[in-house]
Design an enzyme around this catalytic site. Structure first.
Site, short mmCIF file in Angstrom:
data_model
loop_
_atom_site.label_atom_id
_atom_site.label_comp_id
_atom_site.label_asym_id
_atom_site.label_seq_id
_atom_site.Cartn_x
_atom_site.Cartn_y
_atom_site.Cartn_z
N CYS A 139 -15.38 0.50 -0.47
CA CYS A 139 -15.07 0.49 0.97
C CYS A 139 -14.34 1.74 1.46
O CYS A 139 -14.84 2.44 2.34
CB CYS A 139 -14.28 -0.76 1.30
SG CYS A 139 -15.23 -2.23 1.00
N PHE A 162 0.82 -1.21 0.00
CA PHE A 162 0.00 0.00 0.00
C PHE A 162 0.86 1.26 0.00
O PHE A 162 0.51 2.26 0.62
CB PHE A 162 -1.01 -0.03 1.17
CG PHE A 162 -2.20 -0.89 0.83
CD1 PHE A 162 -2.04 -2.21 0.49
CD2 PHE A 162 -3.48 -0.37 0.78
CE1 PHE A 162 -3.09 -3.01 0.11
CE2 PHE A 162 -4.57 -1.16 0.42
CZ PHE A 162 -4.37 -2.48 0.08
#
Ligand code: UDX
Length: 425
Positions: free
Chosen positions: A256, A245
């Site tokens: 989400c 990430f």
């Protein structure tokens, strides 16, 4: 092995029911959509998710899984009932619980006293406690077991979770639920409802903050001629940061992160807390999308009206067909609003509601006559494109690679203007 009923066969419910059947449990999936029940019963998975269909078909053959529209049939002799219904966001940023409410109404009359209710949908703080109160007159135990599945890798994430979180006021029910995951090697944390709810929200919010951070650092690297790919890899070597990430891109999207981060900000302010870091990450995410439009405007001489632009990738990331809150769709709308003519291609997105955005059937068809090509998702097939072939289709060879996947130096050498958001690796 246990008898498990799964209500709500969308993204999470499909993966959860098929995942538990793989583990040897006897699973019955229940949904209000006849079409969904029909296709699942025939071994067809109605969502784009690698590996699910093969696993479903194996479990249908071994009779480890079945599907029904009738909640009474689903609940009969069920040891567990998993509620995997959506909890979308209200306009004010709070969670809309009406699907969960109707699922609870649906199961209440047929629920057997020993059946443990397991909530899988993402729940705002306090929901677990509220449901506990609602079922006070019932003996049923309630457990909140949040999912951490990523679209595109959902089955693999079910099989290999980093952790299993179980929130409940009944230790026994939590332990019985953790036994369902026997065969999966992951640490189990049994905690309270609120703790489990905040673990889920805070985990998603933290990942969103991490991505917004690297996107801002990527902007600094771009303006200072520094290679962000090297910077991210050097940062990720610190185990406290971690390499995952940290890939800069056009911003985060999907069903989400945008929803969960806004719901968490709303919940916090209702509890007199300002989540300034998360609020800043949400703003930075809008900036990341706007920067793509600014770069496109710069590359095309300061004015986008009547310019022909091609976008490769429309879903919120590669390996999914989900365009919900997709940065690519947001960027496309902004470019169209500035008068550009857009064509797009995405290997998984086969139809669009947007009238102004032409969906091509191939990369080359999408690139025909384009004055600018923008890569918005990291599909492998985009990374493997041959620049010479693509530039033959285009009117002018200008490229913006928002995912830093075009490693072939010819992209840069043969283009008039080439911009990679993450520098050049
Ligand atoms: C996320 C969480 O990862 C998952 O645990 C949770 O259960 C659901 O939400 P998902 O929304 O499917 O999963 O996508 P994810 O892979 O997390 O990516 C979210 C967004 O961040 C995408 O737009 C993606 O392109 C972007 N992203 C991700 C980056 O820009 N850079 C990265 O390094 C990683």
């Amino acid at each position: 092995m246990a008898r498990i009923a799964v209500f709500g066969l969308g993204y999470v419910g499909c993966t959860t029911s098929i995942g538990f059947a793989e583990l040897g449990h006897s699973v019955i999936g229940c949904d209000i959509s006849d079409l969904k029940i029909q296709s699942l019963s025939r071994g067809i998975v109605p969502i784009f998710e690698h590996g699910l269909e093969d696993s479903l078909q194996k479990s249908l053959v071994s009779k480890g899984i079945e599907f029904t529209l009738e909640s009474g049939k689903a609940l009969k002799n069920a040891d567990f009932v998993f509620l995997c219904v959506p909890t979308p966001m209200n306009p004010d940023g709070s969670a809309d619980l009406h699907y969960l409410e109707s699922a609870l109404d649906e199961i209440q009359s047929d629920l057997e006293p020993e059946t443990i209710i397991v909530l899988k949908s993402t729940l705002p703080l306090g929901t677990g406690e509220n449901i506990r109160k609602r079922f006070q007159e019932f003996e049923n135990s309630i457990v909140y077991n949040p999912e951490f599945l990523r679209e595109g890798t959902a089955l693999s994430d079910f099989r290999n979770p980093d952790r299993i979180i179980l929130g409940s006021d009944s230790d026994n029910a939590a332990r019985q639920t953790s036994n369902l995951y026997k065969g999966i090697d992951a640490p189990v944390l049994i905690t309270g409802f609120g703790e489990a709810e905040l673990i889920k929200y805070a985990s998603n919010a933290f990942l969103a903050v991490k991505i917004s951070f690297i996107n801002e650092i990527s902007h600094l690297a771009l303006n200072t001629g520094i290679n962000i790919v090297e910077v991210a890899s050097g940062m990720g070597m610190d185990k406290r940061i971690g390499e995952k990430f940290l890939s800069p891109g056009p911003g985060w999207g999907g069903s989400c992160f945008p929803k969960d981060s806004r719901e968490l900000v709303t919940t916090a302010s209702k509890n007199n807390v300002e989540l300034r870091v998360l609020e800043a990450a949400i703003t930075a995410n809008e900036d990341a999308k706007n920067r793509v439009v600014e770069f496109a405007t710069q590359v095309l001489g300061g004015d986008l009206s009547n310019k022909k632009i091609t976008i490769l990738g429309l879903a919120f990331k590669a390996n999914t067909d989900d365009v919900r809150d997709s940065p690519a769709m947001a960027v496309a709308s902004k470019l169209i609003a500035e008068g550009a003519h857009l064509k797009a291609f995405d290997p998984a997105v086969k139809r669009l509601d947007s009238q102004d955005l032409e969906l091509a059937h191939s990369v080359k068809e999408a690139c025909k006559g384009a004055e600018l090509l923008i890569i918005m998702t990291e599909w492998l097939e985009f990374a493997e494109l041959e620049p010479k072939e693509i530039f033959l289709e285009m009117a002018s060879p200008n490229v913006i690679d928002t995912r830093n996947i075009l490693k072939n130096r010819d992209w840069e050498n043969l283009s008039s203007q080439f911009l990679s958001l993450g520098g050049r690796s």
